[in-house]
Design a protein around this motif. Structure first.
Motif, PDB file in Angstrom:
ATOM      1  N   TYR A  45      12.698   7.050 -44.061  1.00 29.79           N
ATOM      2  CA  TYR A  45      12.341   6.133 -42.985  1.00 29.79           C
ATOM      3  C   TYR A  45      13.581   5.388 -42.497  1.00 29.79           C
ATOM      4  O   TYR A  45      14.482   5.102 -43.268  1.00 29.79           O
ATOM      5  CB  TYR A  45      11.341   5.081 -43.471  1.00 29.79           C
ATOM      6  N   THR A  46      13.574   4.999 -41.220  1.00 31.26           N
ATOM      7  CA  THR A  46      14.583   4.072 -40.718  1.00 31.26           C
ATOM      8  C   THR A  46      14.039   2.660 -40.914  1.00 31.26           C
ATOM      9  O   THR A  46      12.833   2.476 -41.144  1.00 31.26           O
ATOM     10  CB  THR A  46      14.856   4.284 -39.214  1.00 31.26           C
ATOM     11  N   LEU A  47      14.898   1.671 -40.795  1.00 38.74           N
ATOM     12  CA  LEU A  47      14.417   0.287 -40.920  1.00 38.74           C
ATOM     13  C   LEU A  47      13.450  -0.061 -39.798  1.00 38.74           C
ATOM     14  O   LEU A  47      12.489  -0.802 -40.015  1.00 38.74           O
ATOM     15  CB  LEU A  47      15.581  -0.694 -40.947  1.00 38.74           C
ATOM     16  N   ASP A  48      13.674   0.478 -38.606  1.00 39.77           N
ATOM     17  CA  ASP A  48      12.747   0.223 -37.499  1.00 39.77           C
ATOM     18  C   ASP A  48      11.362   0.767 -37.824  1.00 39.77           C
ATOM     19  O   ASP A  48      10.350   0.112 -37.570  1.00 39.77           O
ATOM     20  CB  ASP A  48      13.257   0.832 -36.195  1.00 39.77           C
TER      21      ASP A  48
ATOM     22  N   GLU B  45       9.798  -1.452 -40.496  1.00 41.97           N
ATOM     23  CA  GLU B  45       9.367  -2.735 -39.939  1.00 41.97           C
ATOM     24  C   GLU B  45       8.001  -2.594 -39.259  1.00 41.97           C
ATOM     25  O   GLU B  45       7.158  -3.485 -39.356  1.00 41.97           O
ATOM     26  CB  GLU B  45      10.401  -3.250 -38.940  1.00 41.97           C
ATOM     27  N   GLN B  46       7.772  -1.474 -38.575  1.00 43.31           N
ATOM     28  CA  GLN B  46       6.495  -1.232 -37.914  1.00 43.31           C
ATOM     29  C   GLN B  46       5.374  -0.890 -38.895  1.00 43.31           C
ATOM     30  O   GLN B  46       4.223  -1.231 -38.668  1.00 43.31           O
ATOM     31  CB  GLN B  46       6.631  -0.085 -36.901  1.00 43.31           C
ATOM     32  N   ARG B  47       5.705  -0.226 -39.996  1.00 46.75           N
ATOM     33  CA  ARG B  47       4.683   0.313 -40.899  1.00 46.75           C
ATOM     34  C   ARG B  47       4.412  -0.538 -42.130  1.00 46.75           C
ATOM     35  O   ARG B  47       3.448  -0.284 -42.842  1.00 46.75           O
ATOM     36  CB  ARG B  47       5.090   1.728 -41.338  1.00 46.75           C
TER      37      ARG B  47
ATOM     38  N   ARG C 175      19.492  -6.872 -38.619  1.00 49.49           N
ATOM     39  CA  ARG C 175      19.356  -5.469 -38.209  1.00 49.49           C
ATOM     40  C   ARG C 175      19.486  -4.469 -39.345  1.00 49.49           C
ATOM     41  O   ARG C 175      19.074  -3.322 -39.207  1.00 49.49           O
ATOM     42  CB  ARG C 175      20.337  -5.134 -37.094  1.00 49.49           C
ATOM     43  N   SER C 176      20.006  -4.871 -40.491  1.00 42.68           N
ATOM     44  CA  SER C 176      20.191  -3.894 -41.567  1.00 42.68           C
ATOM     45  C   SER C 176      19.471  -4.261 -42.870  1.00 42.68           C
ATOM     46  O   SER C 176      19.818  -3.744 -43.922  1.00 42.68           O
ATOM     47  CB  SER C 176      21.677  -3.680 -41.835  1.00 42.68           C
ATOM     48  N   ALA C 177      18.447  -5.136 -42.803  1.00 40.10           N
ATOM     49  CA  ALA C 177      17.720  -5.471 -44.037  1.00 40.10           C
ATOM     50  C   ALA C 177      16.306  -5.986 -43.746  1.00 40.10           C
ATOM     51  O   ALA C 177      16.061  -6.642 -42.736  1.00 40.10           O
ATOM     52  CB  ALA C 177      18.478  -6.501 -44.854  1.00 40.10           C
ATOM     53  N   ILE C 178      15.408  -5.662 -44.672  1.00 42.94           N
ATOM     54  CA  ILE C 178      14.031  -6.177 -44.690  1.00 42.94           C
ATOM     55  C   ILE C 178      13.786  -6.661 -46.111  1.00 42.94           C
ATOM     56  O   ILE C 178      14.114  -5.969 -47.067  1.00 42.94           O
ATOM     57  CB  ILE C 178      13.007  -5.072 -44.336  1.00 42.94           C
ATOM     58  N   VAL C 179      13.218  -7.851 -46.260  1.00 43.09           N
ATOM     59  CA  VAL C 179      12.947  -8.379 -47.600  1.00 43.09           C
ATOM     60  C   VAL C 179      11.446  -8.532 -47.818  1.00 43.09           C
ATOM     61  O   VAL C 179      10.679  -8.735 -46.885  1.00 43.09           O
ATOM     62  CB  VAL C 179      13.642  -9.741 -47.866  1.00 43.09           C
ATOM     63  N   ASN C 180      11.064  -8.444 -49.082  1.00 43.77           N
ATOM     64  CA  ASN C 180       9.697  -8.708 -49.495  1.00 43.77           C
ATOM     65  C   ASN C 180       9.589 -10.219 -49.682  1.00 43.77           C
ATOM     66  O   ASN C 180      10.290 -10.805 -50.518  1.00 43.77           O
ATOM     67  CB  ASN C 180       9.400  -7.968 -50.801  1.00 43.77           C
ATOM     68  N   LEU C 181       8.732 -10.858 -48.912  1.00 42.05           N
ATOM     69  CA  LEU C 181       8.617 -12.317 -48.951  1.00 42.05           C
ATOM     70  C   LEU C 181       8.207 -12.848 -50.318  1.00 42.05           C
ATOM     71  O   LEU C 181       8.520 -13.982 -50.669  1.00 42.05           O
ATOM     72  CB  LEU C 181       7.610 -12.791 -47.891  1.00 42.05           C
ATOM     73  N   HIS C 182       7.541 -12.029 -51.113  1.00 45.26           N
ATOM     74  CA  HIS C 182       7.091 -12.463 -52.435  1.00 45.26           C
ATOM     75  C   HIS C 182       8.243 -12.543 -53.446  1.00 45.26           C
ATOM     76  O   HIS C 182       8.056 -13.065 -54.538  1.00 45.26           O
ATOM     77  CB  HIS C 182       6.006 -11.520 -52.962  1.00 45.26           C
ATOM     78  N   TYR C 183       9.390 -11.999 -53.088  1.00 45.82           N
ATOM     79  CA  TYR C 183      10.539 -12.020 -53.996  1.00 45.82           C
ATOM     80  C   TYR C 183      11.616 -13.007 -53.556  1.00 45.82           C
ATOM     81  O   TYR C 183      12.725 -12.969 -54.061  1.00 45.82           O
ATOM     82  CB  TYR C 183      11.145 -10.612 -54.119  1.00 45.82           C
TER      83      TYR C 183
END
Length: 154
Positions: A87-90, A93-95, A106-114
């Motif tokens: 997967y790409t980050l985009d 982010e959608q899924r 633009r280059s990271a997504i974090v899990n809010l629970h962590y």
């Protein structure tokens, strides 16, 4: 399970109504579509496939601490391991469920629970300290800082 938009879904329903001769089938399709529209969480990714040697391992999305990208490869960081994803980050982010995940830049997504700590940083940015053993730091871009504040009621 793929992302869908209402226009395309409406067109598909109209086509079924035109071509179907069975009222029961129409009712069943309408009920399925209504159920999908009322529970959007069912379309979020729960398992992420990754190749480990000759095998494919499935990682639970909720166990991923953060996603990042390096040299056009997306990595999921979970349980002290780094897994490369297709997967790409985009796409992620959608899924991914937005209640659980946040795109910090633009280059990271974090899990809010962590997220263990949120530190005000330079130029309206924030620094996140994650609750993994390495206490990974992620910077929230200035553009996304307001969205994070709103999401977390800061």
């Amino acid at each position: 399970l793929k992302p869908y938009d209402k226009e395309r879904l409406s067109a598909a329903i109209a086509k079924v109504k035109r071509t179907s001769v069975h009222q029961d089938l129409q009712k069943t399709v309408k009920k399925l579509v209504t159920d999908l529209m009322q529970s959007p969480e069912s379309s979020y990714i729960e398992l992420l496939p990754t190749r480990v040697g000759q095998r494919i391992k499935l990682i639970k999305a909720k166990e991923v601490i953060w996603f990042d990208t390096e040299h056009s490869i997306t990595f999921a960081h979970a349980g002290g391991h780094n897994y490369d994803l297709k997967y790409t980050l985009d796409e992620l982010e959608q899924r991914l469920n937005p209640k659980d995940f946040f795109r910090t830049h633009r280059s990271a997504i974090v899990n809010l629970h962590y997220i263990a700590e949120i530190i005000p940083w330079f130029n309206g940015q924030y620094k996140l300290i994650l609750s993994n053993p390495d206490k990974t730091e992620q910077i929230v871009s200035r553009n996304r800082a307001a969205e994070l504040k709103s999401k977390l009621n800061l």
